[in-house]
Design a protein around this motif. Structure first.
Motif, PDB file in Angstrom:
ATOM      1  N   HIS A 100       3.307  20.090 -39.363  1.00 58.44           N
ATOM      2  CA  HIS A 100       2.834  18.714 -39.572  1.00 58.44           C
ATOM      3  C   HIS A 100       3.694  17.768 -38.745  1.00 58.44           C
ATOM      4  CE1 HIS A 100       1.502  20.928 -43.129  1.00 58.44           C
ATOM      5  NE2 HIS A 100       0.490  20.087 -43.167  1.00 58.44           N
ATOM      6  N   ILE A 101       3.055  16.759 -38.166  1.00 57.12           N
ATOM      7  CA  ILE A 101       3.751  15.800 -37.332  1.00 57.12           C
ATOM      8  C   ILE A 101       3.399  14.397 -37.814  1.00 57.12           C
ATOM      9  CG2 ILE A 101       4.051  14.904 -34.987  1.00 57.12           C
ATOM     10  CD1 ILE A 101       3.183  17.677 -33.990  1.00 57.12           C
ATOM     11  N   LEU A 111       4.448   9.839 -45.118  1.00 60.62           N
ATOM     12  CA  LEU A 111       5.199  10.938 -45.737  1.00 60.62           C
ATOM     13  C   LEU A 111       4.779  11.126 -47.191  1.00 60.62           C
ATOM     14  CD1 LEU A 111       7.394  13.041 -45.201  1.00 60.62           C
ATOM     15  CD2 LEU A 111       9.083  11.360 -45.918  1.00 60.62           C
ATOM     16  N   GLN A 112       4.540  10.042 -47.890  1.00 59.08           N
ATOM     17  CA  GLN A 112       4.092  10.116 -49.282  1.00 59.08           C
ATOM     18  C   GLN A 112       2.714  10.776 -49.371  1.00 59.08           C
ATOM     19  OE1 GLN A 112       3.440   6.272 -51.103  1.00 59.08           O
ATOM     20  NE2 GLN A 112       4.034   7.047 -53.108  1.00 59.08           N
ATOM     21  N   LYS A 153      13.917  15.318 -37.430  1.00 59.26           N
ATOM     22  CA  LYS A 153      13.820  14.010 -36.779  1.00 59.26           C
ATOM     23  C   LYS A 153      14.360  14.098 -35.350  1.00 59.26           C
ATOM     24  CE  LYS A 153      14.167  11.373 -41.025  1.00 59.26           C
ATOM     25  NZ  LYS A 153      14.936  10.389 -41.782  1.00 59.26           N
ATOM     26  N   LYS A 154      14.212  15.257 -34.774  1.00 55.80           N
ATOM     27  CA  LYS A 154      14.703  15.472 -33.418  1.00 55.80           C
ATOM     28  C   LYS A 154      13.995  14.510 -32.466  1.00 55.80           C
ATOM     29  CE  LYS A 154      15.554  19.076 -30.055  1.00 55.80           C
ATOM     30  NZ  LYS A 154      15.388  20.490 -29.721  1.00 55.80           N
ATOM     31  N   GLU A 155      14.793  13.865 -31.609  1.00 56.48           N
ATOM     32  CA  GLU A 155      14.239  12.854 -30.707  1.00 56.48           C
ATOM     33  C   GLU A 155      13.968  13.425 -29.325  1.00 56.48           C
ATOM     34  OE1 GLU A 155      16.397   9.197 -30.649  1.00 56.48           O
ATOM     35  OE2 GLU A 155      16.883   9.337 -32.760  1.00 56.48           O
ATOM     36  N   HIS A 158       7.736  17.291 -38.550  1.00 62.64           N
ATOM     37  CA  HIS A 158       8.456  16.494 -37.554  1.00 62.64           C
ATOM     38  C   HIS A 158       8.166  15.021 -37.827  1.00 62.64           C
ATOM     39  CE1 HIS A 158      10.213  14.979 -33.920  1.00 62.64           C
ATOM     40  NE2 HIS A 158       9.067  14.397 -33.601  1.00 62.64           N
ATOM     41  N   ILE A 159       9.206  14.208 -37.885  1.00 62.63           N
ATOM     42  CA  ILE A 159       9.088  12.764 -38.107  1.00 62.63           C
ATOM     43  C   ILE A 159       9.595  12.071 -36.857  1.00 62.63           C
ATOM     44  CG2 ILE A 159       9.818  10.830 -39.545  1.00 62.63           C
ATOM     45  CD1 ILE A 159      10.311  12.926 -41.789  1.00 62.63           C
ATOM     46  N   CYS A 160       8.704  11.331 -36.188  1.00 59.58           N
ATOM     47  CA  CYS A 160       9.114  10.666 -34.954  1.00 59.58           C
ATOM     48  C   CYS A 160      10.027   9.475 -35.270  1.00 59.58           C
ATOM     49  CB  CYS A 160       7.897  10.207 -34.148  1.00 59.58           C
ATOM     50  SG  CYS A 160       7.139   8.699 -34.741  1.00 59.58           S
ATOM     51  N   ASN A 161      10.645   8.954 -34.226  1.00 61.14           N
ATOM     52  CA  ASN A 161      11.604   7.862 -34.366  1.00 61.14           C
ATOM     53  C   ASN A 161      10.971   6.622 -35.009  1.00 61.14           C
ATOM     54  OD1 ASN A 161      13.891   6.331 -34.092  1.00 61.14           O
ATOM     55  ND2 ASN A 161      13.537   5.848 -31.957  1.00 61.14           N
TER      56      ASN A 161
END
Length: 130
Positions: free
Chosen positions: A126-127, A72-73, A111-113, A87-90
């Motif tokens: 971006h993922i 993320l940084q 952060k949808k799962e 989108h940020i995975c679990n």
């Protein structure tokens, strides 16, 4: 610390003051030792230096344990322009990609799962996944 990918320091942190106390008592006896005084004091200083070096090493290693936060940084360092929907995975969220790292107020973060691969990921620009 261990080589296991998932460490729970919060469970063992309470034992560290006891170990520090025992080490301090041992160093005090070593420092005040009358026989081999110079050698005892050199050994005491070496123990303290080794403790500082070990702490620096653990700090370096723990800094690299949070790969999601690093990802993320780095995405923020690239600083893409326009509409950004991340989108940020679990797994990435568990390894450091938290709300504290969401620096850009104009970007959207999700952060949808349980997203199936394919068309469900198309709205994102971006993922971040592990």
């Amino acid at each position: 610390y261990s080589f296991l990918p998932h460490k729970e320091l919060r469970f063992i942190i309470y034992s560290l003051p006891i170990f520090n106390s025992v080490a301090a008592i041992g160093l005090k006896h070593l420092w005040n030792r009358q026989s081999y005084r110079l050698l005892s004091r050199l050994a005491s200083v070496a123990c303290i230096a080794a403790g500082i070096a070990a702490s620096m090493g653990f700090l370096f290693v723990s800094h690299h344990n949070y790969s999601g936060g690093v990802a993320l940084q780095r995405l923020h360092a690239v600083n893409p322009e326009g509409h950004v929907y991340v989108h940020i995975c679990n797994a990435a969220a568990q390894s450091g990609a938290s709300r504290f790292g969401q620096e850009n107020a104009t970007w959207r973060y999700s952060k949808k799962e349980n997203l199936p691969p394919g068309e469900a990921l198309l709205p994102y620009t971006h993922i971040i996944v592990e």
